[in-house]
Design a protein around this motif. Structure first.
Motif, PDB file in Angstrom:
ATOM      1  N   ASP A 176      34.514  36.151  35.795  1.00  0.00           N
ATOM      2  CA  ASP A 176      35.183  37.144  37.036  1.00  0.00           C
ATOM      3  C   ASP A 176      34.519  38.023  37.669  1.00  0.00           C
ATOM      4  N   ASP A 177      35.161  39.274  38.211  1.00  0.00           N
ATOM      5  CA  ASP A 177      34.399  39.711  38.399  1.00  0.00           C
ATOM      6  C   ASP A 177      32.825  39.568  39.293  1.00  0.00           C
ATOM      7  N   ASP A 199      35.107  39.922  43.020  1.00  0.00           N
ATOM      8  CA  ASP A 199      35.242  41.615  42.857  1.00  0.00           C
ATOM      9  C   ASP A 199      35.639  41.727  43.529  1.00  0.00           C
ATOM     10  N   GLU A 233      40.031  38.473  44.203  1.00  0.00           N
ATOM     11  CA  GLU A 233      41.155  39.721  43.314  1.00  0.00           C
ATOM     12  C   GLU A 233      41.195  40.522  44.377  1.00  0.00           C
TER      13      GLU A 233
END
Ligand code: C2E
Ligand code: MG
Ligand code: MG
Ligand code: MG
Length: 287
Positions: A176-177, A199, A233
């Protein structure tokens, strides 16, 4: 500056204690009470598959339904939950609840769960997951565990060992990110992730920063060459969605597609039609 205290698994941009207006000890006591009295809730944000243009699943996002303060976002309490170790029982609850909810959805829909580095090191994550998989009865490959680059900052050998055990269960592991850590490319060497989530800061930069388009496209290429899925995202505009689609991202997530939704709204959505071809743009997060 972003909250980055070494063991925090979460990127937050405001000091959480100022916003919540209580001191650390009070917040810790409140969190224990919240766990005991069932004040936590999961919201779910749809993830759009850019190949099929259908929802591939949902990311579970933790909320605290506080008796006086209303719906409290994770940035306001997860850092303290991590420091006090309360993230372990809270995170166990998240996993059980998320998998139980996904078991009610059509079987092709995946469930993504965020996990803190503290859970990887201190918790009994593998046991929790084994039990939650058995209790919910859902297929293991429907479950995706999202970790952030912060897991590599401390106790990384132990964290990697836990990740391998999770992978051996047949669940997927997402980074993630992506791009915000200290050694973003190094993390891709350290573990064979199933998915990279770039991200949202890079997506926002598409509108302004020189070079952002090149970086966003390069991450999609890296993912494709490593046989990893890639999620963009923080998609807020149609132009950003077109951009990441053209760049080759396999999935997109963001307010344009849908805000995180309460459990009941998700239930209505997933049974409204089989394919869910038209992602709803009008859901609003309550609170
Ligand atoms: P994350 O895993 O990167 O989740 C995405 C965050 O971005 C969520 O914030 C989501 O509501 C928000 N978001 C989604 N689309 C957009 C968009 O288009 N624009 C903008 N500006 N934001 C968007 P949220 O729910 O406040 O969660 C923040 C972070 O808290 C998460 O970041 C994750 O790191 C952490 N978190 C959430 N739930 C859990 C949990 O159950 N356990 C743990 N350990 N961490 C969690
Ligand atoms: Mg996440
Ligand atoms: Mg993220
Ligand atoms: Mg984030």
């Amino acid at each position: 500056a972003a909250k980055r205290d070494g063991r925090g698994a979460i990127r937050c941009f405001e000091p959480e204690l100022n916003r919540i207006g209580v001191d650390r000890r009070r917040l810790e006591a409140d969190l224990r009470r919240a766990l005991e009295f069932g004040e936590f809730q999961l919201y779910f944000q749809p993830i759009l598959n850019l190949r099929t243009h259908a929802f591939s699943g949902f990311e579970a996002l933790l909320r605290w339904q506080h008796p006086e303060r209303g719906l409290v976002p994770p940035c306001d309490f997860i850092p303290v939950a991590e420091e006090t170790g309360l993230i372990v029982p809270i995170g166990d609850w998240v996993i059980r609840e998320a998998l139980a909810e996904a078991a009610r959805w059509p079987g092709e829909l995946k469930i993504a769960v965020n996990v803190s580095s503290v859970q990887l090191v201190r918790g009994n994550l593998v046991t929790t997951l084994v039990h939650a998989l058995a209790a919910s009865g859902i297929a293991h490959e429907r479950v995706e565990i999202e970790i952030t680059e912060s897991v590599f900052l401390e106790n990384s050998d132990q964290s990697l060992d836990t990740l391998r055990q999770l992978r051996a269960l047949g669940v997927r592991i997402a980074l993630d990110d992506f791009g915000t850590g200290f050694s973003a490319l190094g993390y891709l060497l350290a573990f064979p992730f199933d998915k990279i989530k770039i991200d949202g800061t890079f997506i926002r930069a598409l509108d302004s920063a020189e070079g952002a388009e090149t970086i966003v496209a390069a991450v999609a290429d890296i993912g494709a060459r490593l046989m990893m899925a890639t999620t963009a995202e923080g998609i807020e505009t149609a132009e950003q969605l077109r951009g990441v689609h053209a760049a080759g991202y396999t999935e997109a997530q963001g307010y344009l597609i849908s805000r995180p939704m309460a459990r009941d709204a998700v239930r209505r959505l997933v049974f409204a039609s089989d394919a869910m071809p038209e992602p709803p743009l009008e859901q609003r997060e309550a609170g």
